[in-house]
Design a protein around this motif. Structure first.
Motif, PDB file in Angstrom:
ATOM      1  N   PRO A 143      -6.597   0.259  -4.426  1.00 37.08           N
ATOM      2  CA  PRO A 143      -5.913   1.346  -3.718  1.00 37.08           C
ATOM      3  C   PRO A 143      -5.436   2.462  -4.651  1.00 37.08           C
ATOM      4  O   PRO A 143      -5.569   3.648  -4.323  1.00 37.08           O
ATOM      5  N   THR A 182      -5.400   1.902   4.379  1.00 37.13           N
ATOM      6  CA  THR A 182      -5.104   2.503   3.077  1.00 37.13           C
ATOM      7  C   THR A 182      -4.743   3.975   3.209  1.00 37.13           C
ATOM      8  O   THR A 182      -3.799   4.460   2.573  1.00 37.13           O
ATOM      9  N   LEU A 201       0.828  -1.206   0.000  1.00 33.81           N
ATOM     10  CA  LEU A 201       0.000   0.000   0.000  1.00 33.81           C
ATOM     11  C   LEU A 201       0.865   1.259   0.000  1.00 33.81           C
ATOM     12  O   LEU A 201       0.572   2.225  -0.721  1.00 33.81           O
TER      13      LEU A 201
END
Length: 249
Positions: A224, A63, A18
């Motif tokens: 993402p 996230t 991420l």
């Protein structure tokens, strides 16, 4: 500067992918070197129960933390929740993120949907609430613009699944908030777009355009990289405007 990827790998290896995706998004948005405080503002009304129970809000927090790793000097984000009222839940870091949403769920009850309280909570926490001013701003609105603390703006990612209890109060507060160095990225979940969030996005009478709205539908089905693109879409333009006005570095 923010936290290095080496530190992410050492302290929270499950966030490394991420964090790399967030770094790429920041580079694409040409925000390298731009510092900001990152706030995640989550709807905690009763209709959101499923999203908390499923773990979707925990995953969204992770996230956004991966984004904060790069934008915030300390590599952390500030978490707020709102229902009938709003409050700062604490700072989310690479050391405490794993069960942060479970702790919130365990200690409070869900209520209604008070956007205005959320707007005030963020401004009050960062000590950026506009004050009555003089000259043009005093005459036209009662407020004067506030400069960023230490030159750093706030990027507030605001997620909800419905319209607020009081639309009039929300309009008043987002207009007031336009005099503070806070950009509001509104995200909605659910099958339908939220017309009121689009109204806030397009609202006339603000000092600056301080908000953008993107319907996400389902955060767990949104990649993402797509979420970061949404969050960073209009933010750079707002930064440029704030910098021209002398409110941020």
């Amino acid at each position: 500067m923010g936290i290095t990827l080496d530190k992410v790998e050492k302290k929270a290896p499950e966030l490394l992918s991420l964090a790399k995706t967030a770094a790429s998004a920041i580079d694409t948005a040409r925000l390298n070197g731009q510092r900001a405080k990152v706030a995640l503002v989550l709807d905690y009304s009763g209709s959101m129960r499923k999203e908390y129970k499923s773990g979707a809000m925990q995953r969204l927090t992770e996230t956004i933390l991966a984004l904060g790793v790069h934008l915030d000097d300390d590599g952390e984000i500030d978490l707020f929740t709102f229902d009938s009222s709003a409050r700062h839940e604490g700072t989310v870091t690479l050391g405490n993120f794993r069960d942060v949403i479970a702790k919130i769920v365990a200690k409070r009850h869900m209520g209604t949907t008070n956007y205005a309280a959320a707007f005030r909570a963020v401004l009050d926490y960062f000590k950026l609430a506009p004050k009555s001013g003089g000259g043009f701003f005093r005459k036209s609105t009662g407020y004067s613009a506030v400069d960023a603390r230490d030159g750093q703006p706030v990027l507030a990612v605001f997620l909800t699944d419905g319209s607020p209890d009081s639309k009039a109060e929300a309009v008043t507060e987002i207009t007031r908030a336009s005099y503070a160095p806070v950009f509001w990225q509104f995200l909605s979940i659910g099958a339908e777009n939220i017309a009121f969030l689009q109204r806030l996005d397009d609202l006339e009478g603000r000092y600056v355009d301080n908000a953008d709205y993107k319907p996400v539908r389902d955060v767990d089905r949104t990649k993402p990289e797509d979420l970061y693109e949404m969050v960073l879409d209009e933010y750079p333009g707002w930064l440029d405007d704030q910098r021209r006005r002398g409110h941020i570095r």
